[in-house]
Design a protein around this motif. Sequence first.
Motif, PDB file in Angstrom:
ATOM      1  N   MET A 111       0.756  -1.045  -0.037  1.00 39.89           N
ATOM      2  CA  MET A 111      -0.240   0.232  -0.174  1.00 39.89           C
ATOM      3  C   MET A 111       0.821   1.604   0.076  1.00 39.89           C
ATOM      4  SD  MET A 111      -3.244  -0.773   0.127  1.00 39.89           S
ATOM      5  CE  MET A 111      -4.263  -2.216   0.413  1.00 39.89           C
ATOM      6  N   ASP A 280      -5.982   4.239  -6.447  1.00 38.70           N
ATOM      7  CA  ASP A 280      -7.662   4.017  -5.850  1.00 38.70           C
ATOM      8  C   ASP A 280      -7.706   4.177  -4.186  1.00 38.70           C
ATOM      9  OD1 ASP A 280      -9.090   2.935  -7.979  1.00 38.70           O
ATOM     10  OD2 ASP A 280      -8.347   0.676  -7.563  1.00 38.70           O
ATOM     11  N   LYS A 281      -8.115   5.259  -3.954  1.00 38.03           N
ATOM     12  CA  LYS A 281      -8.200   5.211  -2.286  1.00 38.03           C
ATOM     13  C   LYS A 281      -9.038   4.015  -1.401  1.00 38.03           C
ATOM     14  CE  LYS A 281      -8.543  10.658  -2.073  1.00 38.03           C
ATOM     15  NZ  LYS A 281      -9.206  11.357  -1.865  1.00 38.03           N
ATOM     16  N   VAL A 282      -8.324   3.730  -0.606  1.00 34.30           N
ATOM     17  CA  VAL A 282      -8.726   2.303  -0.668  1.00 34.30           C
ATOM     18  C   VAL A 282      -9.029   2.588   1.100  1.00 34.30           C
ATOM     19  CG1 VAL A 282      -7.877   0.958  -1.795  1.00 34.30           C
ATOM     20  CG2 VAL A 282      -6.597   1.415   0.261  1.00 34.30           C
ATOM     21  N   TYR A 286      -4.573   5.155   2.413  1.00 31.91           N
ATOM     22  CA  TYR A 286      -4.315   4.303   1.373  1.00 31.91           C
ATOM     23  C   TYR A 286      -4.714   4.586   0.901  1.00 31.91           C
ATOM     24  CZ  TYR A 286      -2.719   1.351   5.751  1.00 31.91           C
ATOM     25  OH  TYR A 286      -2.519   1.167   7.249  1.00 31.91           O
ATOM     26  N   ARG A 288      -3.689   2.726  -3.565  1.00 29.37           N
ATOM     27  CA  ARG A 288      -3.494   1.268  -4.458  1.00 29.37           C
ATOM     28  C   ARG A 288      -3.332   1.145  -5.783  1.00 29.37           C
ATOM     29  NH1 ARG A 288      -8.258  -2.203  -3.082  1.00 29.37           N
ATOM     30  NH2 ARG A 288      -7.341  -3.316  -1.104  1.00 29.37           N
ATOM     31  N   SER A 290      -3.716   0.915  -9.668  1.00 24.88           N
ATOM     32  CA  SER A 290      -4.706   0.465 -10.163  1.00 24.88           C
ATOM     33  C   SER A 290      -4.813   0.174 -11.903  1.00 24.88           C
ATOM     34  CB  SER A 290      -5.593   1.727 -10.358  1.00 24.88           C
ATOM     35  OG  SER A 290      -5.434   2.768 -10.565  1.00 24.88           O
TER      36      SER A 290
END
Length: 357
Positions: A111, A280-282, A286, A288, A290
């Motif tokens: 991450m 990507d906002k997770v 964090y 990730r 994409s």
Amino acid sequence: MLRSMYSGISGLRNFQTKLDVIGNNIANVNTYGFKKGRTVFKDLISQTVAGASGASATRGGVNPKQVGLGSQIAAIDTIHTGGSTQFTGNTLDLAIAGDGFFQVSDGSEMMYTRAGNFYMDSTGDLVDGDGRYLMGLQGKPSDGTDYVDEGDEEMGLPFDPDDYTYGKIQIPKTASSMSIGQDGTVYFVDTTQAGKDAIAAEELLFRPQEATLKAAIKGAEVALKADPEDQGLKDALKTTQDNYDLAKLPLDQAITDNKAVLQVAGKLQIATFSNPGGLDKVGGNYFRVSANSGEGNPGFALDQGFGKMESGFLEMSNVDLAEEFTEMIVAQRGFQANTRIITTSDEILQELVNLKR
């Protein structure tokens, strides 16, 4: 009438989404490393009432006649501008001034984050608030206790990769203090237990002799003071002093050999992306990788294209409350105006129904 009503409905939906994004931004105004969102609209397909016609010898051209059918969401962007830094004075609070993301891992997935509030766990590993390991290059212990020595303290490229291993950064339990440089190098000061034991052993040998030798030196000094020109007394004092120094030498050497020295535990690695907006906002601060962010480009702070690392600081959210409240007012009025379209269309339909009376 139905056309304008459905256009109004599309506007309501879009402004509701915009308000959702604004609300999330404001909710995270004090979230470390948070990057604000932005809503972008675009129009829907337009119905062509009459097509365009070109100019002729006797008549000019005519533009098309089209009626739009509303709006839709074009994008919800993540804005990766830097936030302001807040001084904390805590060594393990880190901020990246410039491009780059910290890399953290739970052993199964990497991450990326801009939130630099890190901690040291019970085993000496550097982790974030969720226990994910902070990743980088770590000096390989040569005998289970020794780390890369002071000779490699800069850890600048080029370096021998055999001296290091990629993974979590660990500080030995015997470390008395630590610091982190702007290039991400993790230093620590350490006196090993073996060193302490060596000093203690020499002290046991020296201390019984110390009182006797100091008393002999004192006696020789008193005698020489009474007769300063006596060469024999001078020689006796020098011999006694030499015996003291000789007896103390192993202790001094043990202290010198085992003194606390600056050592390198490793070097934090950060990553940049060709399209950070595609991450990507997770949740949990964090990001990730994409399909549209590109793979991370790992490197070190102060390298070309990477920011510098500041220890004792945290990056705040890049949300500007003045901007968000202004956008909220615009969204509220846009939502209100679209409700008026629906209300007006409904009133016109009501008038049409009343024609039958």
